[in-house]
Design an enzyme around this catalytic site. Structure first.
Site, PDB file in Angstrom:
ATOM      1  N   GLY A  13       0.817  -1.196   0.000  1.00 40.61           N
ATOM      2  CA  GLY A  13       0.000   0.000   0.000  1.00 40.61           C
ATOM      3  C   GLY A  13       0.853   1.250   0.000  1.00 40.61           C
ATOM      4  N   ASP A 122       6.124  -5.227   5.885  1.00 41.17           N
ATOM      5  CA  ASP A 122       6.711  -6.530   6.224  1.00 41.17           C
ATOM      6  C   ASP A 122       6.540  -7.535   5.090  1.00 41.17           C
ATOM      7  OD1 ASP A 122       4.109  -8.371   7.460  1.00 41.17           O
ATOM      8  OD2 ASP A 122       3.867  -6.213   7.316  1.00 41.17           O
ATOM      9  N   THR A 150       5.069   1.837   6.340  1.00 41.13           N
ATOM     10  CA  THR A 150       3.673   1.506   6.584  1.00 41.13           C
ATOM     11  C   THR A 150       3.113   2.550   7.523  1.00 41.13           C
ATOM     12  OG1 THR A 150       2.079  -0.016   7.610  1.00 41.13           O
ATOM     13  CG2 THR A 150       4.336  -0.166   8.379  1.00 41.13           C
ATOM     14  N   ILE A 151       1.948   3.061   7.195  1.00 45.51           N
ATOM     15  CA  ILE A 151       1.341   4.084   8.044  1.00 45.51           C
ATOM     16  C   ILE A 151       0.812   3.475   9.332  1.00 45.51           C
ATOM     17  CG2 ILE A 151       0.780   5.567   6.088  1.00 45.51           C
ATOM     18  CD1 ILE A 151      -2.103   4.623   6.251  1.00 45.51           C
ATOM     19  N   ASP A 152       0.739   2.141   9.401  1.00 44.15           N
ATOM     20  CA  ASP A 152       0.266   1.480  10.626  1.00 44.15           C
ATOM     21  C   ASP A 152       1.328   1.464  11.722  1.00 44.15           C
ATOM     22  OD1 ASP A 152      -2.007   0.973   9.179  1.00 44.15           O
ATOM     23  OD2 ASP A 152      -1.586  -1.146   8.863  1.00 44.15           O
ATOM     24  N   MET A 195      -7.190   3.889   8.985  1.00 41.54           N
ATOM     25  CA  MET A 195      -6.526   2.636   8.635  1.00 41.54           C
ATOM     26  C   MET A 195      -5.793   2.032   9.829  1.00 41.54           C
ATOM     27  SD  MET A 195      -5.088   3.089   4.753  1.00 41.54           S
ATOM     28  CE  MET A 195      -6.227   2.897   3.366  1.00 41.54           C
ATOM     29  N   GLY A 196      -5.648   0.712   9.796  1.00 39.65           N
ATOM     30  CA  GLY A 196      -4.979  -0.022  10.869  1.00 39.65           C
ATOM     31  C   GLY A 196      -5.650  -1.353  11.086  1.00 39.65           C
ATOM     32  N   ARG A 197      -5.209  -2.369  10.333  1.00 40.20           N
ATOM     33  CA  ARG A 197      -5.867  -3.683  10.374  1.00 40.20           C
ATOM     34  C   ARG A 197      -5.724  -4.360  11.736  1.00 40.20           C
ATOM     35  NH1 ARG A 197      -7.142  -7.747   6.643  1.00 40.20           N
ATOM     36  NH2 ARG A 197      -6.391  -6.445   4.929  1.00 40.20           N
ATOM     37  N   ARG A 327      -2.589   8.426   3.294  1.00 38.11           N
ATOM     38  CA  ARG A 327      -1.454   7.633   2.824  1.00 38.11           C
ATOM     39  C   ARG A 327      -0.871   8.156   1.515  1.00 38.11           C
ATOM     40  NH1 ARG A 327      -3.511   1.733   0.634  1.00 38.11           N
ATOM     41  NH2 ARG A 327      -4.167   2.390  -1.452  1.00 38.11           N
TER      42      ARG A 327
END
Length: 401
Positions: A13, A122, A150-152, A195-197, A327
């Site tokens: 992403g 990752d 990653t923005i997470d 966002m943030g799974r 993002r």
């Protein structure tokens, strides 16, 4: 002719660091190894499999700093897992019977690449590790140096991933505007889905950045302009237990008091429960090549809004998602400094033949180093007990869980 040839790719992403990291790598290699050839594979591992790349020309080298001011990825992204043979065949990237790892390896050999820089999360970097291991097992030495985006901010054991600070800031700016929708209707529930799974860091950091912006905002309470109408009323994360009945009672009190409620919701909050409910109805959810449920097919915000609205007596609900806005931004000054530090070490490692993912290693006293690929994994949880987040919850009157 130079024996050093650099290749870059961006994958997964978007995050507010990809174009800037590419520009930074080009500029740094130009400073330290101007004789080295540099190419960029287009659309991530897709471009590698197809041999589709852009060449860094003298003109590009001279103006690489332009890329520091752009969002998105100048090279383009894709989600390709080289060990998922079926998916690669289905996409037409390899033929039936071919091994994508061998196809990618053969392409790197044809292109005479000696250093590959992967810029991704990752999944991107573990795929790079698979590729490097395959090449080594087949007698071809390749240095692979990853940059973590990653923005997470959820990569183990990396303290801070590229782009996350900017995404939180941009989410706060997004919220600064949408919260004004509360003035369009009485008894309104606004759900800001972030966002943030699996990790709630971005939602928590966005709420913090938003409230810091409120701290710098002037109000006119004598004539209807007060902070309460723009305040965050709840922050829900995957790492926090949620008692819907208790929270509904609390939020009903907020709605009665100020005629509106604003919730910051991580898209991963309650995700397992929602997926189980949907699949329990016999519906089949799409999954990406890495096996993750395609979260954009699940409207988490609507699921929460549909349950909360009748419980708190909301007359209108509004669910808005800030993810693509955040993002896709260009990096802010904090991320630019982080990018530069990581890029400098990535180039040093590339020239010295040291493979790994660049990051501040939380398991090695926070040192910036090339972290060994086998130690890289996703899913790092946010600690809701962090003092700054506990203070945030206290500030909005939400129980700590």
């Amino acid at each position: 002719m130079s024996t050093i040839k650099i290749a870059m790719l961006t994958a997964g992403g978007l995050a507010p660091c990809l174009s800037a990291a590419v520009g930074g790598l080009i500029a740094r290699y130009t400073d330290l190894a101007p004789e080295a050839e540099i190419i960029g594979y287009r659309s991530g591992y897709k471009g590698l499999l197809l041999g589709d790349h852009l060449t860094v020309t003298p003109e590009v080298r001279a103006r690489a700093d332009v890329l520091l001011r752009h969002g998105g990825s100048v090279l383009g992204n894709s989600r390709i897992k080289l060990t998922n043979v079926e998916d690669c065949v289905k996409r037409g990237l390899v033929k039936e019977g071919q091994d994508p790892l061998k196809v990618a390896a053969d392409q790197l050999v044809r292109d005479r690449v000696t250093v590959l820089h992967t810029i991704g999360g990752d999944d991107t970097n573990t795929t790079a590790a698979d590729l490097a291991a395959y090449l080594e097992a087949n007698g071809y030495q390749l240095t692979v140096v990853g940059l973590p985006k990653t923005i997470d901010n959820d990569v183990v054991p990396i303290r801070q991933t590229l782009g996350a600070w900017t995404a939180a800031e941009q989410g706060a700016i997004f919220a600064e505007n949408i919260v004004n929708e509360q003035s369009a209707n009485p008894r309104m529930l606004i759900v800001h889905e972030i966002m943030g799974r699996k990790c709630g860091w971005l939602t928590a950091a966005t709420a913090r950045a938003y409230r810091e912006r409120l701290d710098r905002t002037a109000f006119l309470p004598e004539f209807g302009s007060d902070r309460a109408h723009k305040e965050v009323d709840a922050v829900y994360l995957p790492e926090l237990p949620l008692d819907i009945e208790r929270e509904a009672a609390r939020l009903k009190g907020r709605l009665d008091a100020k005629d509106c409620v604003t919730v910051f919701l991580s898209e991963g909050a309650g995700l397992d429960e929602i997926v189980a409910e949907i699949e329990g109805r016999g519906e089949v959810l799409g999954r990406d090549p890495f096996g993750h449920v395609k979260i954009d097919t699940i409207n988490v915000g609507k699921w929460f809004a549909d349950r909360f609205a009748p419980m708190i007596g909301a007359e209108k609900t509004l669910v808005l998602k800030s993810g693509h806005f955040c993002r896709s931004a260009a990096p802010n000054p904090d991320d630019l400094r982080l990018i530069q530090g990581m890029v400098d070490l990535a180039v040093e490692c590339g020239l010295n033949g040291v493979s790994g993912v660049i990051g501040h290693d939380e398991e090695r006293e926070g040192r910036l180093r090339a972290i060994e690929f086998p130690r890289i994994r996703g899913g790092k949880a946010f600690d809701p007990g962090a003092p700054w987040f506990a203070a945030l919850l206290d500030g909005i009157g939400q129980p700590r869980g």
